[in-house]
Design an enzyme around this catalytic site. Structure first.
Site, PDB file in Angstrom:
ATOM      1  N   HIS A 113      11.503 -34.854  83.457  1.00 23.54           N
ATOM      2  CA  HIS A 113      12.705 -34.075  83.791  1.00 23.54           C
ATOM      3  C   HIS A 113      13.238 -33.420  82.520  1.00 23.54           C
ATOM      4  O   HIS A 113      13.176 -33.996  81.432  1.00 23.54           O
ATOM      5  CB  HIS A 113      13.767 -34.971  84.421  1.00 23.54           C
ATOM      6  CG  HIS A 113      14.900 -34.191  85.018  1.00 23.54           C
ATOM      7  ND1 HIS A 113      15.909 -33.669  84.244  1.00 23.54           N
ATOM      8  CD2 HIS A 113      15.161 -33.823  86.295  1.00 23.54           C
ATOM      9  CE1 HIS A 113      16.757 -33.004  85.030  1.00 23.54           C
ATOM     10  NE2 HIS A 113      16.326 -33.083  86.284  1.00 23.54           N
TER      11      HIS A 113
ATOM     12  N   GLU B  60      11.820 -27.009  88.327  1.00 23.56           N
ATOM     13  CA  GLU B  60      13.275 -27.059  88.150  1.00 23.56           C
ATOM     14  C   GLU B  60      13.653 -26.201  86.943  1.00 23.56           C
ATOM     15  O   GLU B  60      13.657 -26.695  85.800  1.00 23.56           O
ATOM     16  CB  GLU B  60      13.725 -28.495  87.894  1.00 23.56           C
ATOM     17  CG  GLU B  60      13.396 -29.446  89.024  1.00 23.56           C
ATOM     18  CD  GLU B  60      14.349 -30.631  89.030  1.00 23.56           C
ATOM     19  OE1 GLU B  60      14.846 -30.945  90.101  1.00 23.56           O
ATOM     20  OE2 GLU B  60      14.599 -31.202  87.957  1.00 23.56           O
TER      21      GLU B  60
HETATM   22  O1  LIG Z   1      16.934 -34.187  89.729  1.00 23.92           O
HETATM   23  C1  LIG Z   1      17.391 -33.199  90.267  1.00 23.92           C
HETATM   24  C2  LIG Z   1      17.602 -31.958  89.576  1.00 23.92           C
HETATM   25  O2  LIG Z   1      17.821 -32.109  88.230  1.00 23.92           O
HETATM   26  C3  LIG Z   1      18.589 -31.031  90.231  1.00 23.92           C
HETATM   27  O3  LIG Z   1      19.906 -31.466  90.074  1.00 23.92           O
HETATM   28  P1  LIG Z   1      21.067 -30.650  90.834  1.00 23.92           P
HETATM   29  O4  LIG Z   1      20.610 -30.506  92.255  1.00 23.92           O
HETATM   30  O5  LIG Z   1      22.281 -31.488  90.690  1.00 23.92           O
HETATM   31  O6  LIG Z   1      21.167 -29.324  90.163  1.00 23.92           O
END
Ligand SMILES: O=C[C@H](O)COP(=O)(O)O
Length: 267
Positions: A99, A171
């Site tokens: 991540h 992401e």
């Molecule tokens: O782990 C999930 C992602 O980092 C997305 O986070 P978010 O939906 O709060 O932007």
């Protein structure tokens, strides 16, 4: 694209949130809720709540649990870490790796992520490999090549035959979290295609990884993002930390599968 032959993945990482009591309340509500057959849900609690979540979920629950990180070494003097074996022992069947928050704040590199992917596969854990470009890379038009390179690097130590067992979550860093800007399908689609191409090169056309999108996903934009080519599901943070939000996102996922099946059958 989800076509009805595979479930749509809808999952959440709780990041550094939820006490044991809060985790139990969420899991109990999830256990009692109807889960559409066309949805593959997953929840990634903090390490402290993983075993308790596993213990509360019914044995036959379709919900998969996973860890948010684990070390590549089997055991040893790695203070503060847990191993893949320990994650599996606590109830994980998958593990999130790479991540952007871990890359930025904990010095994760493509090389350490590749070691972790190989270790996860060795322990029959599904690696959920996160990739994504920062704003400046997108602004100079290099998002596709940057992300494709991250994918290739993360899977470098995985045997070609096991690459298909991995999940990849795209992401974009600029879309994540409270200060993130939600991405449009137009921004997401070319990068998802680049990831699919990178994976196909590694597998030689064999079983493809499921590709997820994450970053400011909400009930409002989930359907649009699921329509992006090569998108097999959504990886959600904030919008799914409340059980009602998670259940609503699963309903969006199920509706998406239904629409796709109907259009394929010309209904
Ligand atoms: O782990 C999930 C992602 O980092 C997305 O986070 P978010 O939906 O709060 O932007």
């Amino acid at each position: 694209m989800v076509d009805g032959s595979r479930p749509v993945w809808i999952g959440t990482s709780w990041k550094m949130n939820k006490t044991l009591a809060e985790a139990a309340a969420f899991i109990d509500r999830l256990s009692a809720a109807p889960i559409p057959r066309s949805v593959q849900p997953f929840v990634l609690p903090a390490h402290t709540a993983l075993a308790a979540a596993r213990a509360r979920l019914p044995r036959d629950s379709p919900v998969r649990l996973g860890a948010q990180n684990a070390h590549w070494a089997a055991e040893g003097a790695w203070t503060g870490e847990i191993s893949m074996r320990m994650a599996a022992d606590a109830g994980a069947t998958m593990v999130e790796l790479g991540h952007s928050e871990r890359r930025e704040h904990f010095n994760e590199t493509d090389q350490t992520i590749a070691r972790k992917v190989a270790a996860a596969l060795d322990h029959d854990l599904v690696p959920l490999v996160c990739v994504g470009e920062p704003t400046e890379v997108r602004d100079r038009g290099d998002a596709e090549s940057f992300v494709a390179d991250q994918v290739t690097a993360a899977l470098a130590r995985a045997a070609p035959g096991s690459v298909g067992a991995c999940l990849i979550a795209y992401e974009p860093i600029w879309a994540i979290g409270a200060r993130g800007r939600p991405a449009s399908e137009v921004e997401v689609a070319p990068v998802m295609s680049a990831i699919a191409t990178a994976v196909a090169e590694l597998t030689g056309g064999g079983r493809a990884c499921a590709l997820l999108y994450g970053g400011s996903v909400s009930v409002g934009n989930a359907a649009e993002l699921l329509r992006s080519p090569h998108t097999d599901g959504l990886f959600v943070g904030r919008a799914a930390w409340d059980i009602e939000g998670f259940l609503a996102l699963m309903r969006v996922g199920a509706a998406h599968v239904e629409v796709n099946c109907a259009s394929q059958n010309n209904i």
